[in-house]
Enzyme design. Structure first.
Site, PDB file in Angstrom:
ATOM      1  N   TYR A  56     155.851  19.642  81.028  1.00  0.00           N
ATOM      2  CA  TYR A  56     154.455  20.004  81.265  1.00  0.00           C
ATOM      3  C   TYR A  56     154.082  19.761  82.715  1.00  0.00           C
ATOM      4  CZ  TYR A  56     153.630  20.054  76.171  1.00  0.00           C
ATOM      5  OH  TYR A  56     153.663  20.315  74.825  1.00  0.00           O
ATOM      6  N   SER A 236     148.406  23.878  68.826  1.00  0.00           N
ATOM      7  CA  SER A 236     147.763  25.203  68.933  1.00  0.00           C
ATOM      8  C   SER A 236     146.820  25.500  67.769  1.00  0.00           C
ATOM      9  CB  SER A 236     148.810  26.316  69.056  1.00  0.00           C
ATOM     10  OG  SER A 236     149.467  26.255  70.296  1.00  0.00           O
ATOM     11  N   LEU A 238     143.797  26.181  67.884  1.00  0.00           N
ATOM     12  CA  LEU A 238     142.892  27.264  68.282  1.00  0.00           C
ATOM     13  C   LEU A 238     143.658  28.527  68.695  1.00  0.00           C
ATOM     14  CD1 LEU A 238     140.128  25.370  70.307  1.00  0.00           C
ATOM     15  CD2 LEU A 238     139.912  26.439  68.051  1.00  0.00           C
ATOM     16  N   PHE A 240     145.785  29.278  71.124  1.00  0.00           N
ATOM     17  CA  PHE A 240     145.632  29.608  72.554  1.00  0.00           C
ATOM     18  C   PHE A 240     144.268  30.203  72.871  1.00  0.00           C
ATOM     19  CE2 PHE A 240     149.630  28.089  73.007  1.00  0.00           C
ATOM     20  CZ  PHE A 240     150.445  28.600  73.992  1.00  0.00           C
ATOM     21  N   GLY A 241     143.246  29.742  72.195  1.00  0.00           N
ATOM     22  CA  GLY A 241     141.883  30.188  72.459  1.00  0.00           C
ATOM     23  C   GLY A 241     141.437  31.381  71.654  1.00  0.00           C
ATOM     24  N   LEU A 243     141.077  31.746  68.476  1.00  0.00           N
ATOM     25  CA  LEU A 243     140.191  31.423  67.362  1.00  0.00           C
ATOM     26  C   LEU A 243     138.818  30.931  67.813  1.00  0.00           C
ATOM     27  CD1 LEU A 243     142.837  29.911  64.943  1.00  0.00           C
ATOM     28  CD2 LEU A 243     141.445  31.951  64.539  1.00  0.00           C
ATOM     29  N   THR A 244     138.584  30.833  69.126  1.00  0.00           N
ATOM     30  CA  THR A 244     137.219  30.609  69.604  1.00  0.00           C
ATOM     31  C   THR A 244     136.416  31.908  69.561  1.00  0.00           C
ATOM     32  OG1 THR A 244     137.702  31.128  71.924  1.00  0.00           O
ATOM     33  CG2 THR A 244     138.063  28.837  71.194  1.00  0.00           C
ATOM     34  N   GLY A 245     137.132  33.034  69.476  1.00  0.00           N
ATOM     35  CA  GLY A 245     136.486  34.340  69.482  1.00  0.00           C
ATOM     36  C   GLY A 245     136.231  34.893  70.862  1.00  0.00           C
ATOM     37  N   LYS A 246     136.589  34.147  71.909  1.00  0.00           N
ATOM     38  CA  LYS A 246     136.222  34.585  73.257  1.00  0.00           C
ATOM     39  C   LYS A 246     136.920  35.866  73.679  1.00  0.00           C
ATOM     40  CE  LYS A 246     139.518  31.661  75.859  1.00  0.00           C
ATOM     41  NZ  LYS A 246     139.605  30.588  76.895  1.00  0.00           N
TER      42      LYS A 246
END
Length: 348
Positions: A56, A236, A238, A240-241, A243-246
């Site tokens: 990382y 993960s 979300l 990789f984002g 599932l935020t809907g963005k």
């Protein structure tokens, strides 16, 4: 008093909070000052479990390799070490990471020992609480691949040899517990069988992707891990984002997937967008944010020992950490399962 529960990990005496702070953005999207603020905020709220890795920040590249561990280490040296649970990982072969130890060619004794020495130096500690094999050395589908291909078989370090190398580190006090990541049922069974047969350290957990878009863990892996007492550290949650809907509202929204278009290949599959849309609609119909639905679901699962959440900023963490406490039950869970049956594992 912390609102987060503690759950036992494997057959060990170790218990961990049911939420863990992931650090893969530290040193790439997240500055050191913000990362330290996140670590402080998590600890203040009872989350003393930190996950990192030698490779990382991500996406992995030579200039940021080890950056996350270094940032964590400079924070860790100011803490009461015995009160923090630190997990890190040794990178395996076959991922074109030539800048890590000259390109790790195997998960053998030489590579595992070199990796832990580097991690301990960067983390500024004498030991790690959980040491994980980041992915298997052997041929298996992972990171968005969904089919096993025997034509890709290759020579690899035997599992027993890997465990023996890890056992040395446990005996020396450099590692408290051993674990795996991105594993499959055969791997879990082989690691636990050989540990029991030869008196070697037993894996306490596997760190695998798990979310509303990827519930593949629920079949063979759930049974295997339950019977063998191996906890799931779910990463993960979300997606990789997604599932935020963005990305529904703005496909060019800021995030790893737009900053690095080739990253997160499992989320390019055709049913991802309609599944996300269905979950976003469900969340809003229950007066929840999509983030609350996604994180509350993962934390609520009986087989998840800890949900790993990561944030690119403290402001984001202040949204996601409380969201994990969202209760998921009854009618809402039935509605989630109905969507899952319509769009089954669109991002395995």
């Amino acid at each position: 008093m912390s609102l987060f529960h503690r759950r036992p990990l494997g057959r060990s005496s170790l218990s961990v909070p049911d939420v863990c702070l992931g650090t893969m953005t530290f040193g790439e999207q997240t500055t050191e000052a913000d990362a330290h603020a996140q670590l402080d905020y998590a600890l203040e709220h009872g989350v003393n479990f930190i996950d990192t890795a030698e490779m990382y920040a991500v996406p992995p590249r030579a200039s940021t390799c080890g950056a996350s561990e270094g940032i964590v280490g400079r924070w860790l040296k100011r803490q009461a070490r015995e009160k923090i649970i630190v997990a890190t990982k040794v990178a395996g072969p076959s991922r074109n990471l030539d800048w890590i130890r000259g390109g790790p060619l195997a998960l053998d004794r030489t590579n595992i020992r070199a990796a832990i020495e580097g991690s301990l130096q960067r983390l500024q500690t004498d030991y790690v609480d959980i040491y994980q094999l980041h992915w298997p050395e052997r041929n298996q589908p992972m990171f968005g691949q969904w089919q096993y291909d025997p034509a890709k078989e290759r020579e690899c370090t035997p599992v027993r040899t890997q465990l023996e190398a890890l056992a040395e580190l446990v005996a020396e006090g450099k590692v408290r517990h051993v674990a795996v990541s991105n594993e499959h049922p055969w791997g879990i069974m082989e690691f636990t069988r050989l540990a029991d047969e030869f008196g070697l350290p037993r894996i306490v957990s596997t760190q695998n992707a798990y979310s509303l878009l990827n519930r593949t863990h629920e079949t063979a892996m759930t049974e295997t891990c339950h019977r063998e007492k191996v906890g799931l550290l779910a990463y993960s949650p979300l997606a990789f984002g997604h599932l935020t809907g963005k990305y529904l509202a703005d496909p060019a929204a800021a995030g790893r997937l737009t900053q690095w278009p080739n990253f997160g290949q499992r989320y390019t599959k055709p049913n991802v967008a309609p599944a996300v849309a269905a979950y976003v609609e469900l969340a809003r119909s229950h007066a929840l944010t999509p983030t609350q639905l996604a994180l509350g679901f993962v934390r609520s699962r009986w087989f998840v020992a800890s949900t790993i959440i990561g944030a690119s900023s403290l402001a984001q963490l202040k949204e996601t950490l409380p969201a994990t406490l969202t209760p998921i039950h009854g009618e809402l869970l039935e509605a989630i399962d109905a969507i899952h049956l319509r769009y089954t594992n669109p991002a395995p």
